[in-house]
Design an enzyme around this catalytic site. Sequence first.
Site, PDB file in Angstrom:
ATOM      1  N   GLY A 234     -76.495 -45.963  38.423  1.00  0.00           N
ATOM      2  CA  GLY A 234     -77.182 -44.972  39.650  1.00  0.00           C
ATOM      3  C   GLY A 234     -76.731 -45.747  40.758  1.00  0.00           C
ATOM      4  O   GLY A 234     -76.038 -46.961  40.832  1.00  0.00           O
ATOM      5  N   GLY A 237     -79.697 -49.630  45.075  1.00  0.00           N
ATOM      6  CA  GLY A 237     -81.114 -49.381  45.728  1.00  0.00           C
ATOM      7  C   GLY A 237     -82.112 -48.535  44.713  1.00  0.00           C
ATOM      8  O   GLY A 237     -83.146 -48.391  45.293  1.00  0.00           O
ATOM      9  N   THR A 238     -81.619 -47.686  43.707  1.00  0.00           N
ATOM     10  CA  THR A 238     -82.500 -46.804  42.902  1.00  0.00           C
ATOM     11  C   THR A 238     -83.487 -47.342  41.863  1.00  0.00           C
ATOM     12  O   THR A 238     -84.296 -46.847  41.355  1.00  0.00           O
ATOM     13  CB  THR A 238     -81.699 -45.778  42.299  1.00  0.00           C
ATOM     14  N   LYS A 240     -82.432 -50.129  39.438  1.00  0.00           N
ATOM     15  CA  LYS A 240     -81.958 -50.463  37.978  1.00  0.00           C
ATOM     16  C   LYS A 240     -82.283 -52.002  37.804  1.00  0.00           C
ATOM     17  O   LYS A 240     -82.921 -52.351  36.826  1.00  0.00           O
ATOM     18  CB  LYS A 240     -80.324 -50.350  38.171  1.00  0.00           C
ATOM     19  N   THR A 241     -82.285 -53.031  38.666  1.00  0.00           N
ATOM     20  CA  THR A 241     -82.678 -54.111  38.386  1.00  0.00           C
ATOM     21  C   THR A 241     -84.056 -54.280  38.222  1.00  0.00           C
ATOM     22  O   THR A 241     -84.756 -55.175  37.376  1.00  0.00           O
ATOM     23  CB  THR A 241     -82.024 -55.110  39.461  1.00  0.00           C
ATOM     24  N   GLU A 458     -76.216 -31.284  72.073  1.00  0.00           N
ATOM     25  CA  GLU A 458     -77.330 -31.544  71.111  1.00  0.00           C
ATOM     26  C   GLU A 458     -78.087 -30.308  71.144  1.00  0.00           C
ATOM     27  O   GLU A 458     -78.741 -29.621  70.084  1.00  0.00           O
ATOM     28  CB  GLU A 458     -78.199 -32.602  71.495  1.00  0.00           C
ATOM     29  N   ASP A 532     -69.014 -34.986  63.947  1.00  0.00           N
ATOM     30  CA  ASP A 532     -69.219 -33.750  63.333  1.00  0.00           C
ATOM     31  C   ASP A 532     -67.910 -33.213  62.761  1.00  0.00           C
ATOM     32  O   ASP A 532     -67.978 -32.733  61.601  1.00  0.00           O
ATOM     33  CB  ASP A 532     -69.533 -32.766  64.619  1.00  0.00           C
TER      34      ASP A 532
END
Length: 649
Positions: A234, A237-238, A240-241, A458, A532
């Site tokens: 993954g 930061g998802t 896993k650890t 913008e 952009d």
Amino acid sequence: MINKKIKSKNSFFWIYAVIFAIFLGIFFFKSSFSTPKKIDQDTFFDILSKGEVQKILVKHKETVLVYLKKDAFLEGSNTYRDFSNENERKFFTTYPLQYEFEIGDLQFFQKKFEEYKNKYNIVATIDFKNQQEYTITKFFFDYGVFFILLIFFWIFIFRRIGATGGGAGGQIFNIGKSKAKLFDENDDVKITFKDVAGLDGAKEEVQEIVDFLKSPQKYTKLGGKIPKGALLIGPPGTGKTLLAKAVAGEAKVPFFSLSGSDFVEMFVGVGASRVRDLFEKAKEKSPCIIFIDEIDAIGRARGKSSIAGSNDERENTLNQLLTEMDGFGTNTNVIVLAATNRSDILDQALLRPGRFDRTIIVDTPELNERKEIFCVHLKRLVLSNNVDIDFLARQTPGFSGADIANVCNESALIAARKNRSEIISQDFLDAIDRIIGGLEKKNKIIKPNEKKRIAYHEAGHATISWLLEHAAPLVKVTIVPRGRTLGSAWYLPEERQLTTPEQMKDEICTLLAGRSAEEIIFSSISTGALNDLERVTKQAQSMVVIFGLNDKIGNISYYDSTGQNEFSFSKPYSEKTAQIIDEEISKIITEQYQRAKKILKNNEKKLSMLANQLLEKEVLFREDLKKIFGERPYPDEIGDMLSTVNSNP
């Protein structure tokens, strides 16, 4: 406990330093005073006449070494050596001083020596040596101190290497030992599956592995076999650890934890040795679990981008891991968990069934999963009553668990910076803006004409996003500089699993709207559309080359999910096809640019109103656009929720 360890290391350091200094002093003291002193023949015969010579040694028929008697250093003796202190005198009574001089004619010198012996009744002897001869005792006497110094020096260096990670216990002999940290029933691991939110599928997979180790009969009675390993894949930061830590907290079996880089060392053969040692320890503790974080450090596919055997050590480590996981001597009660975010570069032999039997995808959390993660991290925060967790979950599409934890922490810091007693919704929105866009720079000096151009740029993005069906709903638009941007429009992308060509084209049109507005109002364009254009080019390229969404190219994809062409310098298509791809990418971008210009020209009055309000307020929200454009032609599901947000906190 830490202070004791530090003191122990420091004490060893000073012990070695003192020993080293002592031997160094002895070596230089001995070498400085035992070196023969140069004299001439007349001086020698003067000493000889006084009866202070014990013997002489003629080397190679040209050099004479003179050994004095010990009593030559006693009080009242006429010596040619002046002693500065008593210690020097004692040293030379133990090691007789040598003189050295050169001779010309050996026969003449020998004849003169015999004459002096007879004349002064001297018992001194003369020896002859024509080659260098060393006994073990003499060799040690001359060079032993130097070798002892060298040995102590290397012991000191290797202990320092070991103390900084070269091996267990700080010893050079343990450099091939595994550095895995062991967790067992005696360790108080507080993280459990209850602390892991939003990973229900992954938790179910690893929970089954833990259950198998606890009660294997439940599975083996039906003929099942324990899986050899499970690979967690993954983005960073998802969780896993974190999931592996929860396994350590839930499992009542020994749990070895280490990183893939722990196998890597500058010494040849250390990686394979550490793998062997790790599995030997695991077999002694079986049934148990081994967790290897960032396994791509040693699991990269063999033979790729190798230059003159530069990867031999890493490949040897990988070969040993493959053998241990599925070789003749494999112990089936040892399960290997591993985590990586680069599964595409892993060796196929590592991924086959029998080694990593299961591949567990740990992806970025969906809406409901983000809500669960927020609930976990918000427990320790002091919140106001207006904080809506559902809204926060919708405001963070694509955020990982680590990103959400960072949002919660950043919101608390922002509230504290503003001297609030509790955290409000606006603090979370500011935290999200801070993480995505960077730090706000209100004091940045911008010229009036540049600020006006930024406002129209913008406003063009906001106008097109409001009027197109598949554009992401607008949250706010601002011309306050933040990070590297001079202004930005914030959207809330719809979470979808599939994307159609119409949706991708609307996104491209929205991105090109900023430059289109500049051209319409100022009849010129600027460099402000760099980001952009980069995103537009990648989007159009993916439509043509990857997803097969172009009529001229057809249902063909040149995407390589295996990563085999990662280091290839050749394109997987011909030059003619490359030209067609370039033309189609340019065609898509040109069409959407003209489309954006047409829409903005039809709404030029409203575009100017929006830009002028931006120049006045600097930040506009969804409700402000509704006052200018009216209700959005294509209502979105989260429109009402965004409308309830306080636009002026």
